[in-house]
Design an enzyme around this catalytic site. Structure first.
Site, PDB file in Angstrom:
ATOM      1  N   LYS A  28       1.908   3.634  -3.543  1.00  0.00           N
ATOM      2  CA  LYS A  28       1.384   5.835  -3.413  1.00  0.00           C
ATOM      3  C   LYS A  28       2.527   5.945  -3.337  1.00  0.00           C
ATOM      4  CE  LYS A  28      -0.618   4.928   0.150  1.00  0.00           C
ATOM      5  NZ  LYS A  28      -1.238   5.161   1.383  1.00  0.00           N
TER       6      LYS A  28
ATOM      7  N   SER B 299       0.921  -1.537  -0.312  1.00  0.00           N
ATOM      8  CA  SER B 299      -0.268   0.365   0.328  1.00  0.00           C
ATOM      9  C   SER B 299       0.668   1.039   0.282  1.00  0.00           C
ATOM     10  CB  SER B 299      -0.727  -0.053   1.330  1.00  0.00           C
ATOM     11  OG  SER B 299      -1.714   1.253   1.179  1.00  0.00           O
TER      12      SER B 299
END
Lengths: 434, 434
Positions: free
Chosen positions: A187, A183
């Protein structure tokens, strides 16, 4: 493809192919795979983990679910730092201008605070006029000209991660290292960076409560970076007590400005300098760590880093006069001292308890929808290891609303230990992985 | 209650309280807990299993999510049998009337076939006019007067299980013993029975491929029964080759009728008699197994069991003349012999392959929505261990539509092994648990 077969494959500990993982992420983002199938898959990942190959494909699929910034035509090493979050962690505000002062480019996309941890965007928004919402074009221009941009995550970046994170939050699949690592990386890699330095915090105020899990997380992110040809360095740092002296947005901006002029507390200065040194190291711009760190401290003292910060404040719509005149920042209407109930040593300051106390004052959010009060917070006068006399002030509470004040007092009382033993001071930098 | 906390508790291997499990099942049935949370919970159960206490509460909550029949005012021991499903498994059609002939009451709620396995309801519906949809009042009246009722599951019974099963089917959480056991038991205990006999099939044509898993499933169902004060007995039986000589609905009814008059194949007769003996045993109506079995065989030969079957056919709207005149049952328009391609022994008949071949003829359903052809199927002349000469018929294919006939031939060829070694015959009853 029947997605239920991918779930059973993962459930049985078999390795999925990159193609299968990409199809799964894509179909989930498009709404073809329903939440209940993804929830079962995520829980299977919780138990069976992912191989390096799987993690690379999974992260890549999330990364490519949205816009991936391309800054390859900007000259210079593009490096960012990410922290897994803590209490009083205002490092980014100092680190970004310092790294730019040292010759790096820092395209920094940050988040907001939740629960007991703060967020860089909330701190920046304490500065009157500062706008964290900039178009991608403007962001790129800022990185090209000033050397840095400080913005919030746009909805175009890694939408798959956004959807997956919301699902993990309600299905007890947050605390899973491969999912946490992928995750973060999906990003960060969308920022168009060449390399990344991670500050994995460990301790009561951190997401990771023990150092082995922190090392595992760090190692996993290094692995993911390797599959994407993006070098990643990891510092494991202490988050057993709050970092620096302040907790609360405007108060943390003031402390950051003090540090940017070389007058900050030593723990905050040290960790920032270490992280920037690591950013120089991973970019190949550092030969000797010792002299690099000396030079970085000099860039704080001589105003070079502060000058970069003033520039970016102005370019992003804020009032750069705050750098010299702290009274332009939001100030709480009331202050009250929180005093020692006994004499002795401050043996421990539980960072999580302090974070929750600050949240109760209004400095943080209990849920994503809550609004925050930038002015309120805590200023510590005594940190772990300090000797105190009964009745002496441990910290000052800055508040606007007294409705939770009793609770805040209770939390702080529970969070701070005063005793007769001078505590050992663990090092701030616990480990370094690469 | 925050249901995400229950998911993480299960994920971490902690025991949930009965109250928590009941709340979870109730909230899921009512739509308060979304599918994605339940999917994550089910996958956590897959990895962490359930304790006996948890299983009792979970099964009880599913049971009480719907109507629970109360037959306590009907005199006599109410016992049912449940099979985990196989190929050529027509036992229920013989067992139910035989058990009634032996003095038991059998409130039997059955299911339909799916995939390679057949279902009792489909077989019963081969009988012209037979109606498996009876009201609960009528079902009770039948059990009270005739001694048995043969109906399909109503939507009022265990709706939580129905909803959960549909979710498990698409989230790779079907193959999980606590979930299988609780699903079966929640439906069976809704029948108002005092005790239950389970036929857990093991082998290529069964859901359980190895005997250890079959034993674990049997033991789990015994445990659940114990928490609900319902004694459960388990026979573990062989399903490596099809049971009896026929596969296909109308053909299986004919074989059942032959068995009901004492002229059935030995494997089918033996397993039926063993299961009814166990039903008598668990009801406390059996002193000596040997003499009980002799008496049961006598009840087949003397027409008592057949008489019960004729009665229930008539009461449920069917034509009881089928018991004597098989030509009243649906018949396929074409028959073709499937002959041995070599001489030797039939070394193995893969039950799953045979089941799929029958399904391709139209005897079974690939998906729940498919319709079936009651007339078609397979009649075996040679079972495992038989010696055959090249060109001799192994079985007869009964078909109406020749479109899949080539596929069926191929499947059968792959399913049947002819070799030089006379195979060992494993016992039909592999184990008995209580």
């Amino acid at each position: 493809m029947r997605f239920v077969e991918l779930i059973s494959k993962k459930r049985d500990g078999q390795e999925l192919t990159p193609h299968q993982l990409e199809a799964l992420v894509d179909a989930y983002t498009d709404g073809e795979v329903p939440d209940y199938q993804m929830a079962a898959f995520l829980m299977a990942v919780y138990f069976q983990s992912m191989t390096s190959t799987e993690l690379g494909a999974w992260t890549g699929a999330m990364l490519h679910s949205g816009q991936v910034l391309d800054f390859s035509d900007i000259i210079g090493a593009k490096v960012d730092k990410h922290s897994t979050g803590g209490v009083g962690d205002k490092v980014s505000l100092i680190l970004a201008p310092l790294a730019v002062a040292a010759g790096l480019k820092v395209p920094m996309i940050s988040g907001r605070g939740l629960g007991h941890t703060g967020g860089t965007l909330d701190k920046l928004e304490s500065i009157p006029g500062f706008d964290v919402n900039q178009s991608v074009e403007r962001f790129k221009e800022l990185v090209d000209t000033i050397g840095l941009g400080l913005i919030g995550q746009t909805k175009e970046i890694a939408p798959a991660d956004k959807k997956l994170y919301a699902l993990r939050d309600v299905t007890a699949t947050v605390e899973c290292i491969p999912l946490i690592a992928s995750s973060i990386m999906s990003k960060k890699l969308a920022e168009g960076i060449d390399s990344l330095v991670l500050d994995v915090k460990v301790g009561s105020g951190a997401f990771m409560k023990d150092i082995d899990r922190a090392r595992e997380l760090g190692q996993t992110m290094i692995e993911i970076g390797a599959t994407m040809d993006r070098p990643v360095r990891v510092l494991i740092t202490d988050m057993d007590q709050p970092l620096g002296r302040t907790v609360g947005n405007s108060l943390e901006v003031i402390e950051s400005l003090e540090t940017l002029r070389g007058e900050g507390p030593e723990d905050l200065t040290e960790i920032t300098v270490e992280l920037v040194a690591e950013m120089l190291n991973v970019s190949g711009d550092m030969t000797d760590r010792g002299s690099a760190k000396m030079r970085l401290r000099e860039l704080l003292r001589d105003g070079t880093a502060m000058n970069v910060f003033a520039q970016i404040i102005e370019e992003q719509g804020g009032d750069p006069r705050v750098c010299k005149d702290f009274s332009l920042l939001p100030t709480a209407s009331n202050q009250v001292e929180f005093t020692a109930w006994d004499s002795g040593f401050v043996e421990a300051i539980d960072a999580q308890g302090v974070g929750i106390a600050a949240m109760q004052l209004g400095a943080g959010r209990k849920t994503k929808e809550d609004s925050i009060d930038h002015a309120v917070g805590l200023v510590f006068h005594k940190k772990r290891g300090a000797s105190v006399k009964s009745g002496e002030s441990l910290l000052t509470i800055h508040y606007n609303d007294d409705k939770n004040l009793d609770d805040v007092h209770e939390r702080l009382k529970a969070a701070i230990s005063i005793g007769n033993t001078e505590p050992e001071q663990p090092p701030l930098i616990l480990d370094r992985l690469q």
